[in-house]
Every structure is written in C-alpha cells, then in structure tokens.
Design a protein around this motif. Structure first.
Motif, mmCIF file in Angstrom:
data_model
loop_
_atom_site.group_PDB
_atom_site.id
_atom_site.type_symbol
_atom_site.label_atom_id
_atom_site.label_comp_id
_atom_site.label_asym_id
_atom_site.label_seq_id
_atom_site.Cartn_x
_atom_site.Cartn_y
_atom_site.Cartn_z
ATOM 1 N N TYR A 299 0.801 -1.214 0.000
ATOM 2 C CA TYR A 299 0.000 0.000 0.000
ATOM 3 C C TYR A 299 0.843 1.277 0.000
ATOM 4 C CZ TYR A 299 -3.670 -3.280 1.175
ATOM 5 O OH TYR A 299 -4.527 -4.317 1.161
ATOM 6 N N THR A 300 1.977 1.246 0.711
ATOM 7 C CA THR A 300 2.769 2.472 0.784
ATOM 8 C C THR A 300 3.226 2.901 -0.607
ATOM 9 O OG1 THR A 300 3.615 1.431 2.765
ATOM 10 C CG2 THR A 300 4.518 3.558 2.206
ATOM 11 N N ASP A 301 3.810 1.949 -1.344
ATOM 12 C CA ASP A 301 4.270 2.259 -2.696
ATOM 13 C C ASP A 301 3.102 2.664 -3.576
ATOM 14 O OD1 ASP A 301 6.752 1.674 -1.954
ATOM 15 O OD2 ASP A 301 6.849 -0.298 -2.908
ATOM 16 N N ALA A 302 2.016 1.916 -3.443
ATOM 17 C CA ALA A 302 0.849 2.185 -4.274
ATOM 18 C C ALA A 302 0.363 3.604 -4.041
ATOM 19 C CB ALA A 302 -0.264 1.201 -3.947
ATOM 20 N N PHE A 303 0.332 3.987 -2.776
ATOM 21 C CA PHE A 303 -0.186 5.317 -2.457
ATOM 22 C C PHE A 303 0.725 6.398 -3.035
ATOM 23 C CE2 PHE A 303 -0.756 8.828 0.695
ATOM 24 C CZ PHE A 303 -1.974 9.220 0.202
ATOM 25 N N LEU A 304 2.026 6.188 -2.889
ATOM 26 C CA LEU A 304 2.970 7.156 -3.446
ATOM 27 C C LEU A 304 2.759 7.325 -4.949
ATOM 28 C CD1 LEU A 304 6.398 6.519 -1.733
ATOM 29 C CD2 LEU A 304 5.017 8.585 -1.727
ATOM 30 N N ASN A 305 2.650 6.184 -5.641
ATOM 31 C CA ASN A 305 2.485 6.240 -7.090
ATOM 32 C C ASN A 305 1.196 6.944 -7.492
ATOM 33 O OD1 ASN A 305 4.816 4.890 -7.304
ATOM 34 N ND2 ASN A 305 4.004 3.058 -8.261
ATOM 35 N N LEU A 306 0.129 6.619 -6.781
ATOM 36 C CA LEU A 306 -1.152 7.213 -7.147
ATOM 37 C C LEU A 306 -1.136 8.718 -6.889
ATOM 38 C CD1 LEU A 306 -3.536 4.463 -5.800
ATOM 39 C CD2 LEU A 306 -3.236 5.119 -8.161
ATOM 40 N N GLN A 307 -0.511 9.096 -5.790
ATOM 41 C CA GLN A 307 -0.416 10.526 -5.492
ATOM 42 C C GLN A 307 0.347 11.260 -6.595
ATOM 43 O OE1 GLN A 307 1.455 10.881 -1.703
ATOM 44 N NE2 GLN A 307 -0.064 12.332 -1.002
ATOM 45 N N LYS A 323 -10.253 11.656 -11.594
ATOM 46 C CA LYS A 323 -11.288 11.042 -10.756
ATOM 47 C C LYS A 323 -10.899 9.615 -10.406
ATOM 48 C CE LYS A 323 -15.512 13.133 -12.369
ATOM 49 N NZ LYS A 323 -16.538 12.930 -13.383
ATOM 50 N N THR A 324 -10.542 8.851 -11.451
ATOM 51 C CA THR A 324 -10.198 7.451 -11.226
ATOM 52 C C THR A 324 -9.007 7.339 -10.287
ATOM 53 O OG1 THR A 324 -10.740 7.275 -13.541
ATOM 54 C CG2 THR A 324 -9.999 5.291 -12.472
ATOM 55 N N VAL A 325 -8.015 8.177 -10.505
ATOM 56 C CA VAL A 325 -6.827 8.111 -9.650
ATOM 57 C C VAL A 325 -7.213 8.378 -8.205
ATOM 58 C CG1 VAL A 325 -4.629 9.197 -9.121
ATOM 59 C CG2 VAL A 325 -5.231 8.737 -11.464
ATOM 60 N N TYR A 326 -8.052 9.393 -7.991
ATOM 61 C CA TYR A 326 -8.421 9.717 -6.612
ATOM 62 C C TYR A 326 -9.227 8.599 -5.973
ATOM 63 C CZ TYR A 326 -6.458 14.342 -6.407
ATOM 64 O OH TYR A 326 -5.574 15.373 -6.354
ATOM 65 N N LYS A 327 -10.076 7.948 -6.754
ATOM 66 C CA LYS A 327 -10.850 6.844 -6.192
ATOM 67 C C LYS A 327 -9.915 5.816 -5.597
ATOM 68 C CE LYS A 327 -14.764 7.276 -9.261
ATOM 69 N NZ LYS A 327 -15.320 6.839 -10.523
ATOM 70 N N PHE A 328 -8.914 5.437 -6.391
ATOM 71 C CA PHE A 328 -7.980 4.429 -5.900
ATOM 72 C C PHE A 328 -7.154 4.963 -4.739
ATOM 73 C CE2 PHE A 328 -8.959 2.235 -9.792
ATOM 74 C CZ PHE A 328 -8.892 0.917 -9.409
ATOM 75 N N SER A 329 -6.721 6.199 -4.860
ATOM 76 C CA SER A 329 -5.796 6.676 -3.832
ATOM 77 C C SER A 329 -6.511 6.829 -2.491
ATOM 78 C CB SER A 329 -5.080 7.945 -4.283
ATOM 79 O OG SER A 329 -5.751 9.079 -3.869
ATOM 80 N N VAL A 330 -7.798 7.186 -2.525
ATOM 81 C CA VAL A 330 -8.550 7.274 -1.269
ATOM 82 C C VAL A 330 -8.597 5.916 -0.587
ATOM 83 C CG1 VAL A 330 -10.886 7.497 -0.387
ATOM 84 C CG2 VAL A 330 -9.958 9.261 -1.854
ATOM 85 N N ILE A 331 -8.929 4.891 -1.368
ATOM 86 C CA ILE A 331 -9.055 3.552 -0.779
ATOM 87 C C ILE A 331 -7.704 3.073 -0.250
ATOM 88 C CG2 ILE A 331 -9.624 1.162 -1.282
ATOM 89 C CD1 ILE A 331 -12.004 3.023 -1.138
ATOM 90 N N VAL A 332 -6.657 3.303 -1.033
ATOM 91 C CA VAL A 332 -5.340 2.824 -0.596
ATOM 92 C C VAL A 332 -4.904 3.560 0.666
ATOM 93 C CG1 VAL A 332 -2.923 2.689 -1.231
ATOM 94 C CG2 VAL A 332 -4.640 2.085 -2.886
ATOM 95 N N GLN A 333 -5.226 4.843 0.727
ATOM 96 C CA GLN A 333 -4.856 5.586 1.923
ATOM 97 C C GLN A 333 -5.596 5.043 3.146
ATOM 98 O OE1 GLN A 333 -5.380 9.800 1.516
ATOM 99 N NE2 GLN A 333 -4.005 10.251 3.205
#
Lengths: 527, 264
Positions: A299-307, A323-333
């Motif tokens: 999740y840490t890497d994923a969150f960094l990438n999405l941000q 929008k799509t990026v934020y959807k994922f980044s919210v969940i990962v956060q």
C-alpha cells in the motif's frame, strides 16, 4: 474504457469554457476549412523543421498540436490535406481517401480562427494597403515559396503519416471504428518501413489510437502479442517515447482483464523511460503501477504512485483520469490506516463521483461497521464497475481497528462483551481474538485480564518521549525533497543552440510562441 | 490417440473417488505419456487453432491431477498441475466450454495460497475471478477465511473445517489450522500476562497440558506452564527501547545536507 469516454466529455467541457473565454475578444470568423488548413500548415512547417534539423523536440510539438487540429477536422479539410501533403504515388493514399469519403458528416460548424491564422490574414491585409505593385510581387514570391514548400512536403514521409494519423483520429471521433483500425494499422506498417527516428512519435501515436480502437471494438485480447513485439522493437531502437506509450498500452491491456500477475511481471522486468517520455505517459504509468501494487498489498508504494499520478496529470483537463486516480488513492490511503483529507472530496467536478468513497471513508473514520456495510450495499455496483470493490472488501478489518482504537482511548477498563456489542461483532470469543491480534499488531496498547474478562488499556504513553515525532518529521522532509526533485526532473529545457543576439522584436515573438506552447501543453490531448 | 486417453480418464476418476491414490498416480503417468503425442497443449497452440477435444482431455487430466496432489498432501505438485489448468481457464476461455470443476479448483488454489500465507498472490488470483462469482460456495470459503485471518477472528477459522465445501479442501484447511494456531499463540502472548491452562488449551484447541508443554518446547516460546497453579505465564518483561538511534539519525541528517546542497 468507461474512463476514457468520461475523459472525452471532460475535454469537451474544457473546450467550451476555452471558447467562451475567447469569444470575449473581438474574433475574426473565417471559413473553418481555411482555418484548419492554416493550422495544418503550421504543423507541417514544424515537421519540416524537425526533419531537417533531425530534432525530435519539434516532433513532440507537432504531436501536441494534434489537440487543436482534432477540433478542426472535417471531411473537406482531410481531403484537401491528403491532396496537398500526400504524394499521389503513395501506396496508402487510395485507401485513406476512401475511408474519408465513406464518412457522412451531419453538420459543418463555423469555427473561430486560431490566433495564428487570423494574424496571418491580418498581415496579408496590411500588406494589401501598403503598396499595390509590391503586393503582386510579394504574392508571386509567396506563391513560389509555397509551391516549393508543398513540393518538398510531398517527399517527406512524416507529412504523409501525420495526415494519416489525423484521418485515424477523425474516423475514431466519428465512430467508424473498423475503418479507423485499418487506417491505423496501415499507418503503423508504413511508418515502420521507413526506419526514421523523426517518425517514432507519429508511430507511437498510431499505436495508441490503434489500441484504443481495438479496445472499443472489444478485440483488445488479440493485440497483446503485437504490442509486445512493438515494445521490443522500440526498446531496440531506443525510441523512448514509443517505449513509454507501448508499456502503458500493455499495462492497460493486462489490467483490463485483471491479469495482475502478468502486469506485475512486465512492470518488474521493464523500466519506464523517464527521460524523454511525456508527462502524461508518466502519469498513466504511475497510475497503473499504483493499481498493481495496491492489489499486492504494497500500500505504501501504491499510495505514493497514485499521489504522483494525480499530481502529474494535467490539472485543467483529464478530469476522468484524475477522478479514477483519486478513487484508488482514497481507498489505498484508508488501507494504510490514514484518513484522506476532506478537501480531496470537495474538488471541483469530483464531488458526485467521490461521494460513495466519502461514505466509506466516514465509516472507517468513526469505526462504524454498520455504516460501512450499508455503504457497501448501497454503492456495491459502483465499486464493482470502478474495480475498487475487492480493495474495499479488505477495509473491513481497518474499520474494526479504528473502532477498537477509539474504545481503547475512551475507556481504561471495558468488558469484552461491551466491546463486542459496540463493534457489532458476532461473538465474545471472536472479540477476544480480535482484541488480542490488535494488541499484537501494536494498534492498541492494552492487556486482557482473564479473570474479569476485560480489556484494560495501559496508561497512554506520551508520544513525545519516543522517537515517533522524529520519524514523522523525517517522513515529511523526505516527501518534500522528493517532490522538489520530481519537479526539477520534470522541467525541460530547449537545447540552447542559438545564442546569437536577437532583436527585441524577435524575442517578443519567441516569448509569445513559447507561451502558446505552454498553453497547449496544459490541455494536452493524450488523455 | 486422444480416444485412448479419453477412455482412461474415467478410470482415473474412479481411482480418485475410491481414494486409491497410488493407483491414480500410476494411471497419471500412463496418461502423461499418451498426452505427449497431443498437438494441442496449453501454451503451445494459439486459442483459435487448438484442437478442442485434445484440450478438453488435457484440462480434465490436470484438474484431476490437482485433486490427487491436494489429497496426497503435495503442494508443489498441486501448484504445477494448477498452472496448466489456469492457462486453460484464462487463455482458452473462448474456445473451451466452462469446466464444471473450475470454481472448485480456483477456490482450492486460493486456499493453497492462503495456507502458505502468500497473501499478495492470493489477492492477485482473486482479481481474476469476477466479483459476481464470489458468492459461489467454493470461492466464498477461502474469501471468508482470508477475512477472518486479517481481522483476527481465529475462532471462525478453527471452526471452518465443519463448513468445507469439498473433501479435497480438507488438507489445506488442516494446514491452515496449524498457521492459525501459531498466530493465536503469538497474539495471546502479547495480550495476556497469564491465563489458566484450561483456557489456553481451549484457545489453541489442544487436548492436554502435555500437548501444550510439547508445543511450547517445539516452538521455543518463553512460556512458563505451571501445572501446580494451573496457569500459563507468558513472557512478562517488555523492555522499553531507550537507545538513541544514532546511526539512523546520522544517515538522515547527512542526506538532508546533501539534498539541500543540491537545491542551493
């Protein structure tokens, strides 16, 4: 797929506002065909420059101009373009002309002339007034020059391929998908046969639209091998732009079928060419890798990438992508155990789309399992179509954890039955294990007393006696430094070849051009 | 050739149902030899050129192979067989009719990954299964287990053998119980200072105090099993780490200096 259609809509809405802004200025309305042809000529001149100087930088400018041209395309324009810029001996011309002829157009809009076009007309007008006899000579000279230019363009294959690319885009916009596919593949074949570096960017766009059409017609599972082969070729030719485009196309293709294993292997075995590739491709790449990592619990890497992806994406257009990026980044956060900033959900144009995610977020924040399940049930279909469902399912235990954390701070001593009831868990036996696991994971600092069957929280430790604040500081400093480095890397400088003195006039002209380029970069097309 | 192989499959199936694993393995060797003459094997031919009949036989054979490996407690063998089956399910989905065993085997594979604590792989595999199928009992079973494991409802995991959807699942579930027992031991150690032996036995689902002592010795846990007082005492002293992390601080500060220099 749904994402891209949204993207297009977003782009269109962006356009409307652009045009409104322009309408305030006194505008010169001219025939759309002429306007388009002038714009196209502009691009062709840049292509000429790129080919003579063998400078790929000019080529990327041409590719960026496609956005502007895309709005101006029509049947007439393309036919004229084919006539002017494509040599009649070309093996592809017949097919392409036939494709364009096959399109039925419903309306011809009056398009406002782009700034450069109207200027040129004004210039012409000025010349008119100056002197009659000069004018004739001028025109003659100009005509001669122009004829020479057109003749030269006929011999440049880039010009031909560029027109063909425009035809493909036009067919795609008009929903003649099958024709667009054959047009794109003939473009790819022809462009490959030249083996010219200045062709690479047109080729990569060709692949992009080809893959997009294939996806729209539901044939994307068949093109994987071809994309892989093309990727190998670009890697061998050090064509970084093509590499970046094809890598993203492949990742997109894998993720469309949820083939995370293959996507992950591809991601690990390749590296993204950060040097030359456009920002938008980088943003895409970060988004795809973020998704892959999220599935694999990194999740840490994923969150960094999405941000990063959200930050690198164009800020004005590409609403669907963001929008799509934020959807994922919210969940990962949330999966990381952090609560996203409230302002994430109130961004312009995203409020409605992110609402289901806001509900989930609120449930996690309060630690209310009931609300979490309600939100899951209510928006299950949305989550499924967003492909975030499986990630959200994993949030359940985060909800429990935050709930327990709250109880632990509020009560110094609480019976397990009460914990069970408060968290809506099924049995006391389960509660015991869950509490024990949270203690072991370090979520709460407590002990369970066996005799009274209660959870006793230990005196809350003063956090400033630990090294935790220092760790937090380090995390933030590292983040800022990384951001700075990324920003430095993202800057591009033109190769400073002309250091000779330029007059004030020339400089003003150059600044203006550059500004224009910046604007066109901002509303970049390839989203 | 394919006819001969096809005729052997029912015999293999009968051997598996009858629990005759040795017989089944012998038959599998013979079948493998027969199948070497097949032209259509997964990974060799493209989906649209494949001989469907041959592929069906190959798929069924490897499906049965998975079951044999699962029952004879051979994880490596299972993974090898499943790799072929998976390719049939995904790459040839367009040409082959759906196998009736598909969900059972996919569930079994998920369980196998779970039992080995390969959680990342578990989720990767899970993404390949459409969300609509998650309600299928074969698939639902491992999904639920994973959730119980993540949130710590170990009791439910230990109760799960009762709800096994197919007898082929039992080996992996047993394997999983072992892993779960270790997790329970670890978390109780952290959460309790002491507890009565009876309670500890119940939590770890063990029969007698001797089992517990043996377990403590075999896992090298620092527990004190006091039979006279009838309690288990867990390790008490948890030292507070007071050391200054000098090494780390030096590294971090130096990196700040380096980065700042680059900016200026």
């Amino acid at each position: 797929m749904a994402k891209d259609s949204k993207d297009q809509k977003a782009q269109e809405s962006g356009k409307v506002s652009d045009e409104n802004a322009k309408a305030e200025k006194p505008a010169v309305l001219i025939d759309p065909v002429t306007a388009a042809m002038l714009e196209l000529k502009n691009s062709m001149q840049t292509i000429d420059k790129a080919v003579t100087s063998k400078e790929n930088r000019f080529m990327s400018r041409v590719i960026r101009q496609v956005t502007k041209l895309r709005r101006l395309l029509s049947k007439k324009v393309l036919l004229k373009a084919l006539e002017t810029y494509v040599s009649p001996d070309s093996p592809v011309i017949e097919g392409v002309v036939a494709f364009v002829e096959g399109v039925t157009e419903d309306d011809v809009m009056q398009v406002e002339a782009p700034a450069t076009a109207s200027q040129e007309i004004e210039k012409n007008a000025v010349i008119d007034k100056k002197a009659e006899e000069e004018k004739n000579a001028e025109i003659e000279k100009k005509e001669r020059e122009e004829a020479a230019f057109y003749k030269k363009m006929l011999s440049i294959p880039e010009a031909e391929s560029f027109v063909q690319l425009l035809v493909t885009i036009y067919l795609l916009d008009k929903k003649y998908l099958d024709n667009a596919i054959s047009c794109a593949s003939s473009l790819i074949q022809r462009a490959q046969s030249f083996n010219r570096r200045t062709m690479d960017q047109i080729l990569s766009r060709g692949y992009f639209y080809w893959a997009r059409c294939m996806e729209l017609t539901g044939k994307s599972s068949q093109i994987r091998n071809e994309l892989l082969a093309a990727y190998r070729t670009t890697a061998l030719k050090h064509d970084q732009i093509g590499q970046a485009t094809l890598l993203n196309l492949l990742l997109r293709n894998y993720l469309e079928f949820n083939l995370y294993e293959q996507a992950d292997t591809l991601m690990r075995k390749t590296s993204f060419p950060e040097g030359d590739a456009s920002n938008n491709q980088l943003a895409r790449y970060l988004y795809y890798t973020g998704r892959i990592k999220a599935v694999q619990l990194e999740y840490t890497d994923a969150f960094l990438n999405l941000q990063q992806a959200a930050r690198k994406a164009p800020q004005q257009s590409a609403l669907g992508f963001r929008k799509t990026v934020y959807k994922f980044s919210v969940i990962v956060q949330l999966l990381l155990g952090e609560i996203p900033d409230r302002s994430t959900f109130s961004q312009k144009g995203m409020i409605a789309a992110l609402k289901p995610y806001l509900q989930i977020c609120q449930a996690v924040r309060v630690g209310d399992l009931g609300a979490f399940h309600r939100a899951m049930q209510e928006h299950g279909d949305t989550f499924k179509s967003d492909k975030t469902y499986s990630l959200i399912v994993r949030l359940r235990h985060n909800v429990i954890k935050t709930g327990l954390k709250k109880i632990n701070t509020a009560y110094s001593n609480i019976s397990l039955e009460d914990v069970c009831a408060k968290l809506c868990l099924e049995s006391v036996e389960d509660t015991r294990f869950i509490v024990a696991k949270c203690i072991q994971d370090g979520v709460i600092d407590a002990t369970i007393d066996h005799e009274t069957n209660t959870m006793m929280s230990k005196a809350n430790l003063d956090i400033y006696t630990t090294s935790e604040p220092q760790m937090q500081l380090h995390k933030r400093v590292a983040f800022c430094l990384d951001m700075h480095n990324q920003a430095v890397k993202a800057m591009r400088y033109a190769e400073n070849t002309k250091t000779e003195w330029e007059s004030a006039e020339e400089r003003r002209e150059r600044m203006k051009q550059e500004e224009e380029r910046m604007n066109s970069m901002d509303s970049d097309d390839d989203f | 050739m394919s006819g001969e192989a096809a005729s052997m499959l029912p015999r293999l199936k009968a051997a598996i149902n009858g629990g005759d694993m040795d017989g089944a393995k012998k038959l599998m060797v013979q079948l493998k030899i027969l199948m070497t003459s097949f032209k259509s094997t997964p990974g060799v031919v493209a989906a649209n050129e494949a001989n469907v009949q041959e592929l069906m036989i190959v798929r069924e054979f490897y499906e049965l192979g998975c079951l044999v490996s699962a029952q004879s407690e051979d994880i490596e063998g299972f993974e090898r067989h499943f790799a072929v089956v998976k390719s049939c399910y995904t790459d040839y989905a367009g040409v082959l009719p759906q196998s009736e065993k598909q969900y059972e085997l996919q569930g079994l594979n998920l369980l196998c990954l779970l039992a080995q604590s390969k959680i990342a792989e578990f989720h990767t595999e899970l993404e390949l299964i459409p969300v609509d199928v998650w309600e299928n009992p074969f698939i639902k079973f491992p999904i639920n287990l994973e959730q119980y494991l993540m949130e710590g409802s170990y009791q439910k995991v230990l109760e799960s053998p009762g709800g096994v959807p197919s007898k082929s699942y039992s080996y992996f579930v047993r394997l999983l119980s072992g892993t779960v027992r270790d997790s329970i031991a670890e978390s109780s150690e952290a959460a309790y200072d002491w507890m009565p032996i009876a309670q500890a036995l119940k939590m770890l689902s063990m029969g007698s105090a001797k089992d517990l002592s043996d377990y403590v010795v075999s896992k090298q846990r620092e527990w004190e099993v006091d039979v006279n007082a009838n309690v288990v005492r867990f390790r008490e002293d948890q030292k507070v780490d007071l050391e200054v992390p000098s090494q780390r601080l030096i590294v971090e500060t130096l990196s700040y200096a380096k980065e700042l220099e680059r900016i200026v």
